[in-house]
Design an enzyme around this catalytic site. Sequence first.
Site, PDB file in Angstrom:
ATOM      1  N   GLU A 118       0.951  -1.194  -0.351  1.00  0.00           N
ATOM      2  CA  GLU A 118       0.004   0.022  -0.088  1.00  0.00           C
ATOM      3  C   GLU A 118       0.566   1.335   0.068  1.00  0.00           C
ATOM      4  OE1 GLU A 118      -2.192  -0.133   3.598  1.00  0.00           O
ATOM      5  OE2 GLU A 118      -3.367  -1.947   3.137  1.00  0.00           O
ATOM      6  N   LYS A 120       2.028   4.608   1.966  1.00  0.00           N
ATOM      7  CA  LYS A 120       2.190   4.972   3.037  1.00  0.00           C
ATOM      8  C   LYS A 120       1.744   6.647   3.189  1.00  0.00           C
ATOM      9  CE  LYS A 120       5.030   4.958   7.326  1.00  0.00           C
ATOM     10  NZ  LYS A 120       4.756   6.391   7.730  1.00  0.00           N
ATOM     11  N   ASP A 122       1.150  10.263   4.164  1.00  0.00           N
ATOM     12  CA  ASP A 122       2.076  11.248   5.278  1.00  0.00           C
ATOM     13  C   ASP A 122       0.994  12.229   5.890  1.00  0.00           C
ATOM     14  OD1 ASP A 122       3.861  11.970   6.746  1.00  0.00           O
ATOM     15  OD2 ASP A 122       5.080  13.258   4.946  1.00  0.00           O
ATOM     16  N   TYR A 227      -7.117   2.056   6.384  1.00  0.00           N
ATOM     17  CA  TYR A 227      -6.091   1.007   6.194  1.00  0.00           C
ATOM     18  C   TYR A 227      -6.317  -0.177   7.128  1.00  0.00           C
ATOM     19  CZ  TYR A 227      -3.206   4.459   8.424  1.00  0.00           C
ATOM     20  OH  TYR A 227      -2.575   5.082   9.364  1.00  0.00           O
ATOM     21  N   LYS A 315      10.477   3.518   3.528  1.00  0.00           N
ATOM     22  CA  LYS A 315      10.405   4.918   3.170  1.00  0.00           C
ATOM     23  C   LYS A 315      10.966   5.547   2.039  1.00  0.00           C
ATOM     24  CE  LYS A 315       9.104   7.334   6.391  1.00  0.00           C
ATOM     25  NZ  LYS A 315       9.425   7.856   7.688  1.00  0.00           N
ATOM     26  N   CYS A 409      40.623  38.439  -2.924  1.00  0.00           N
ATOM     27  CA  CYS A 409      40.007  37.177  -3.543  1.00  0.00           C
ATOM     28  C   CYS A 409      40.874  36.158  -2.959  1.00  0.00           C
ATOM     29  CB  CYS A 409      40.657  37.392  -5.092  1.00  0.00           C
ATOM     30  SG  CYS A 409      40.664  35.682  -5.938  1.00  0.00           S
ATOM     31  N   CYS A 412      43.865  34.965  -5.530  1.00  0.00           N
ATOM     32  CA  CYS A 412      45.046  35.777  -5.785  1.00  0.00           C
ATOM     33  C   CYS A 412      45.216  36.980  -5.014  1.00  0.00           C
ATOM     34  CB  CYS A 412      44.847  36.153  -7.319  1.00  0.00           C
ATOM     35  SG  CYS A 412      43.691  37.353  -7.529  1.00  0.00           S
ATOM     36  N   CYS A 427      36.340  39.073  -8.613  1.00  0.00           N
ATOM     37  CA  CYS A 427      37.831  39.397  -8.369  1.00  0.00           C
ATOM     38  C   CYS A 427      38.203  40.151  -9.668  1.00  0.00           C
ATOM     39  CB  CYS A 427      38.572  37.957  -8.490  1.00  0.00           C
ATOM     40  SG  CYS A 427      40.499  38.314  -8.683  1.00  0.00           S
ATOM     41  N   CYS A 432      43.943  36.307 -12.504  1.00  0.00           N
ATOM     42  CA  CYS A 432      43.504  35.432 -11.162  1.00  0.00           C
ATOM     43  C   CYS A 432      43.791  33.851 -11.708  1.00  0.00           C
ATOM     44  CB  CYS A 432      42.510  35.623 -10.627  1.00  0.00           C
ATOM     45  SG  CYS A 432      42.000  34.630  -9.403  1.00  0.00           S
TER      46      CYS A 432
END
Length: 676
Positions: A118, A120, A122, A227, A315, A409, A412, A427, A432
């Site tokens: 079945e 499940k 929630d 159920y 689950k 940066c 660099c 930067c 760089c």
Amino acid sequence: MNKKEERIKELKEKIKNYNEYYYGENQSLISDLEYDKLLEELEILEGKHPQYRMFDSPTLQVGSSLSNTKFKKIKHKKPMLSLSNSYNINEIDNFIKRIEKNIYRERNYGEKLSYILEVKLDGLSISVIYKDGELVQAVTRGDGKIGEDVTENIMQIKSIPHFLNEKLDLEVRGEVVLPLSKFEQINRERLDNGEEVFANPRNAASGTLRQLDAKIVKKRELDCYFYFLVDPLKYNLNSHEEVLAFIKSKGLKITNIGEKITTVEELDERIKYWGEERTKLDYETDGMVIKVNEIKFWDLLGNTTKSPRWAIAYKFPAKQVSTKLLDITWQVGRTGKVTPVAELEEVEVSGSRVKRASLHNFDEILRKDIKIGDRVFIEKAAEIIPQVVKPIKEMRTGDEKEIIPPTKCPVCHSNLEKEEGLVDLKCTNRHCRAKTQGKIEYFVSRDGMNIIGFGQKIVEKFLELGLIKNITDIYDLKNHREKIENLDKMGEKSVDNIINSIEESKNRDYSKVLYSLGIPEVGKFLANLLAEKTKNIDILMNMKKEQLLEINGVGEKVANSIYDFFRNEENIAMINKLKNIGINFSLGNESKIEENIFENKTFLATGKLEHFSRNEIKEEIEKFGGKNLSAVSKKLDFLIVGEAAGSKLQKAKEIPSIKIITEEEFFQMVKEKNKK
Ligand code: IVH
């Protein structure tokens, strides 16, 4: 107190705290998987050291403590049990083996057992009592033994009849849920009224049912699916299958999803199927439930203190999990953009281990109010890069630290700037090292020049050793074979592969080359479009802004970016060098073999593919002249199936003309057809 005792105390406190939030405030502070792991650890410890197990242990309780309920407390005639959880098919296999072993041993039972699968739901569980066919009482699960009397609220739920269609005494149990369509509507209204939104439909359903104004319950339009029936043998019902039919025949609602199954293989297949199909239901599901169908075995198998041994929940993988944010590091991309990266305590999300997650920019940190040391929820966005969703502020200790954006940066050490009106830090240094590395990685990537074996690590190493300083140096690597071969873990074969792939990349399509250049704002789509419209790079390079804007799909921002890119001397020099190297900068030079081998053929991919994203495989199919379909029908020629394929595969199996192939077989087809 010794270590074990201390850990037990700590676990108990943690779990109790989570329980209070979950049952009292309708809030989940951690994922079910994490919760179950804590509980399991506690159970094992208490099992090994029973002298430390006390009556107040959460391992002995189902649900909330009911300490501050507003409702009348009612003792359940039969306890309302929970289900034990499982997270993979092996655990289900063990569950089944255990059951079959027990039954064979006790009864020498020869028949095959059957199981009912079945969904499940929630929501929150409820027990409803009918006397002489009339609804007289409805009670929440509470702690499993004593629940809350919510009869008046339950009477507001349309799908729960006040009278059965027969004058019977019975107690049925089921799940109260908020339909997803209603959940969205309620949250929209709450947002408009400046109220806090519900985190999920379960919280909304639970919050609704457990408040005192029955009018609100009526307005929210909750729903309920049953159920379980207390004492089924009293009604001569011998199987769970019969119970479901019986419940339905009395006018009570069931999900109508109850599949009779006899083997683990079938269970595996159907769980995968429902894993996809469940998204189409108008209620939230968090897993599947597997129950022994034959009721005569329920008593024999018995219960633990918390759950029956004849049923188990599977689950679905959690979409969100929580973990600790250890630190923030700052990453510099090929455009110089500096992005915060969340360094996390390692956790598992949807089947893979994660210790870093993306945070986009500093404004997002401010907006989400994230601090170092916070417990945060993370999730996989579109199943790929994990993202930080939000901090769990309730769990702050006061030791969390503010996140301060860098001014220099991190690679660099040049100054960073924030472009006006934009949120990104950048930067300013054109040379760089991080930018260069990013550009090279982008150039050789799959969507670009697709140079195989040239991953991030190799780029980093070659840069470090000075073997390459920029993109064009890649094509000079063949002259440094020896140096490369002497590198750690670089065998002759892998050097061969890289060098061959570099040479081969000279034949890439013009659109791929355009993409590889890394023009800001120009991704795969625009690179294709520009290649199509301009036919060769010289035309594109000389286009004025107005001309660029005439291309349908190119806006102001893109036009500016392309124009600026081709006015930059370094970029022009790079393109000239690449031209001399022999890179393909015009349309129509592509090798003919790739054309139209799939003409008039239709394709559809399903499940998780290993090598392609959905869009990539579609592109691949179109590249070879095939057509993509979105559903399984008689018109479909090939279904490409990946991992965990579900309903589409099922349907395709029923149409004999459809060829079902794997990704590997698809590659093979391309290869073979190309040879011809
Ligand atoms: S059977 C003794 N069937 O999941 C058997 N429970 O995590 C008890 N649930 O307490 C429950 N869908 O609130 C059963 N098809 C289903 C269910 C289901 C959701 C809930 C129920 C239960 C909880 C356990």
